[in-house]
Scaffold this active site. Structure first.
Site, PDB file in Angstrom:
ATOM      1  N   LYS A  13     -13.861 -16.237  -2.773  1.00 17.41           N
ATOM      2  CA  LYS A  13     -12.449 -15.642  -3.488  1.00 17.41           C
ATOM      3  C   LYS A  13     -11.350 -16.824  -3.381  1.00 17.41           C
ATOM      4  CE  LYS A  13     -12.018 -12.033  -0.559  1.00 17.41           C
ATOM      5  NZ  LYS A  13     -12.889 -12.376   0.331  1.00 17.41           N
ATOM      6  N   ARG A  88      -8.110  -4.213   1.242  1.00 13.66           N
ATOM      7  CA  ARG A  88      -9.277  -4.347   2.072  1.00 13.66           C
ATOM      8  C   ARG A  88      -9.808  -2.872   2.509  1.00 13.66           C
ATOM      9  NH1 ARG A  88      -8.738 -10.163   3.640  1.00 13.66           N
ATOM     10  NH2 ARG A  88     -10.557 -10.630   4.885  1.00 13.66           N
ATOM     11  N   ARG A 127     -17.532 -23.797   6.795  1.00 20.03           N
ATOM     12  CA  ARG A 127     -16.304 -24.211   6.257  1.00 20.03           C
ATOM     13  C   ARG A 127     -15.425 -25.028   6.924  1.00 20.03           C
ATOM     14  NH1 ARG A 127     -14.031 -18.897   3.435  1.00 20.03           N
ATOM     15  NH2 ARG A 127     -13.324 -18.311   5.518  1.00 20.03           N
ATOM     16  N   ARG A 160     -11.461 -22.758  10.623  1.00 20.81           N
ATOM     17  CA  ARG A 160     -10.701 -21.784  11.107  1.00 20.81           C
ATOM     18  C   ARG A 160     -11.004 -21.230  12.341  1.00 20.81           C
ATOM     19  NH1 ARG A 160     -10.064 -17.995   5.661  1.00 20.81           N
ATOM     20  NH2 ARG A 160     -10.418 -16.256   7.273  1.00 20.81           N
ATOM     21  N   ARG A 171     -16.648  -9.794  11.182  1.00 22.18           N
ATOM     22  CA  ARG A 171     -15.929  -9.577   9.816  1.00 22.18           C
ATOM     23  C   ARG A 171     -16.771  -9.057   8.686  1.00 22.18           C
ATOM     24  NH1 ARG A 171     -14.118 -15.715   9.212  1.00 22.18           N
ATOM     25  NH2 ARG A 171     -13.382 -14.969   7.142  1.00 22.18           N
TER      26      ARG A 171
HETATM   27  P1  AMP Z   1      -9.029 -13.871   5.018  1.00 23.44           P
HETATM   28  O1  AMP Z   1      -8.308 -15.231   5.077  1.00 23.44           O
HETATM   29  O2  AMP Z   1      -8.706 -13.024   3.769  1.00 23.44           O
HETATM   30  O3  AMP Z   1     -10.463 -14.027   5.318  1.00 23.44           O
HETATM   31  O4  AMP Z   1      -8.475 -12.948   6.152  1.00 23.44           O
HETATM   32  C1  AMP Z   1      -8.422 -13.484   7.535  1.00 23.44           C
HETATM   33  C2  AMP Z   1      -8.150 -12.068   8.445  1.00 23.44           C
HETATM   34  O5  AMP Z   1      -6.783 -11.949   8.190  1.00 23.44           O
HETATM   35  C3  AMP Z   1      -9.090 -11.026   8.483  1.00 23.44           C
HETATM   36  O6  AMP Z   1     -10.188 -10.982   9.073  1.00 23.44           O
HETATM   37  C4  AMP Z   1      -7.993 -10.054   8.990  1.00 23.44           C
HETATM   38  O7  AMP Z   1      -7.985 -10.122  10.364  1.00 23.44           O
HETATM   39  C5  AMP Z   1      -6.638 -10.312   8.289  1.00 23.44           C
HETATM   40  N1  AMP Z   1      -6.661 -10.093   7.043  1.00 23.44           N
HETATM   41  C6  AMP Z   1      -6.144 -10.354   5.888  1.00 23.44           C
HETATM   42  N2  AMP Z   1      -6.107  -9.596   4.869  1.00 23.44           N
HETATM   43  C7  AMP Z   1      -5.990  -8.562   5.356  1.00 23.44           C
HETATM   44  C8  AMP Z   1      -5.905  -7.093   4.836  1.00 23.44           C
HETATM   45  N3  AMP Z   1      -5.482  -6.861   3.315  1.00 23.44           N
HETATM   46  N4  AMP Z   1      -5.769  -6.093   5.699  1.00 23.44           N
HETATM   47  C9  AMP Z   1      -6.007  -6.107   6.929  1.00 23.44           C
HETATM   48  N5  AMP Z   1      -6.288  -7.628   7.458  1.00 23.44           N
HETATM   49  C10 AMP Z   1      -6.337  -8.348   6.912  1.00 23.44           C
END
Ligand code: AMP
Length: 213
Positions: A13, A88, A127, A160, A171
């Site tokens: 994404k 989400r 990554r 990360r 996740r």
């Molecule tokens: P991402 O970079 O989108 O993979 O997000 C990394 C982490 O941030 C996720 O595993 C969640 O802990 C938190 N996070 C990001 N976006 C959301 C969301 N819309 N709702 C809840 N937690 C989020």
């Protein structure tokens, strides 16, 4: 043009969003990036969010809904935006719909990038990102010329905190339990545009372009 990018962690994404920003001139809004920026700046929001992020759990709905509500009202979102990693949960999707209705706005397309589950673990744990310019790499599929260093700017590459095997496992489970129901949610609203997420990055970008026009 208001777009949601939906898909499991590791579907690509973020990569596609960055290319779409260049093509369509609308900002990418990534709740994950916003939370990580808060963590880097050691804000109370970032410090609180870290507890959830490190274990692969979702940050509470009200926190991310608040972030999105103020972000989409900013000037650069007037012509549209791309939501990456939000919503989400169904509660987040409902809150988004409510806030957009109040603004006499709505979502135009939900791009759902589909990648089989067994592909995702390897994609995520390999990554790497440049600390300086944000360029992404993969130790197997897209390695830098010099190990640990960015080809573009020579910056240090890092992994990360939440891309380790244990957290990735959580996740993916959280995605299946809490985010996958959004596929039906947007399908029922005739907004879902499924995209095959396997293949070359450019190929996938082409598929998305065909859908968005
Ligand atoms: P991402 O970079 O989108 O993979 O997000 C990394 C982490 O941030 C996720 O595993 C969640 O802990 C938190 N996070 C990001 N976006 C959301 C969301 N819309 N709702 C809840 N937690 C989020």
């Amino acid at each position: 043009m208001n777009i949601i990018l939906l898909g499991p962690p590791g579907a690509g994404k973020g990569t596609q969003a960055k290319m779409l920003v260049d093509k369509y001139g609308i900002p990418q809004i990534s709740t994950g990036d916003i939370l990580r920026a808060n963590l880097k700046a050691q804000t109370p929001l970032g410090i609180e969010a870290k507890k959830y992020m490190d274990s692969g759990k979702l940050v509470p709905d009200e926190v991310v809904i608040g972030i999105i509500e103020s972000r989409i009202k900013e000037d650069d979102c007037q012509k549209g935006y791309m939501l990456d990693g939000f919503p989400r949960t169904v509660a987040q999707a409902e809150a988004l719909e409510q806030m957009l209705t109040q603004m006499s706005s709505g979502i135009d397309d939900v791009i759902s990038i589909e990648v089989p589950n067994d592909e995702l673990m390897g994609r995520l744990t390999g990554r790497r990102t440049c600390r300086n310019c944000g360029q992404g790499y993969h130790v197997m599929f897209d390695p830098p010329q010099k190990e640990g260093l960015c080809d573009k700017c020579g910056g240090e590459l890092y992994q990360r905190d939440d891309d380790n095997e244990a957290t990735v496992g959580n996740r993916l489970k959280v995605y299946a339990d809490q985010t996958q129901p959004l596929i039906d949610y947007y399908q029922n609203k005739s907004l879902l545009r499924p995209i095959d997420g396997l293949g070359e990055i450019k190929e996938i970008f082409g598929r998305i372009g065909q859908v968005l026009g």
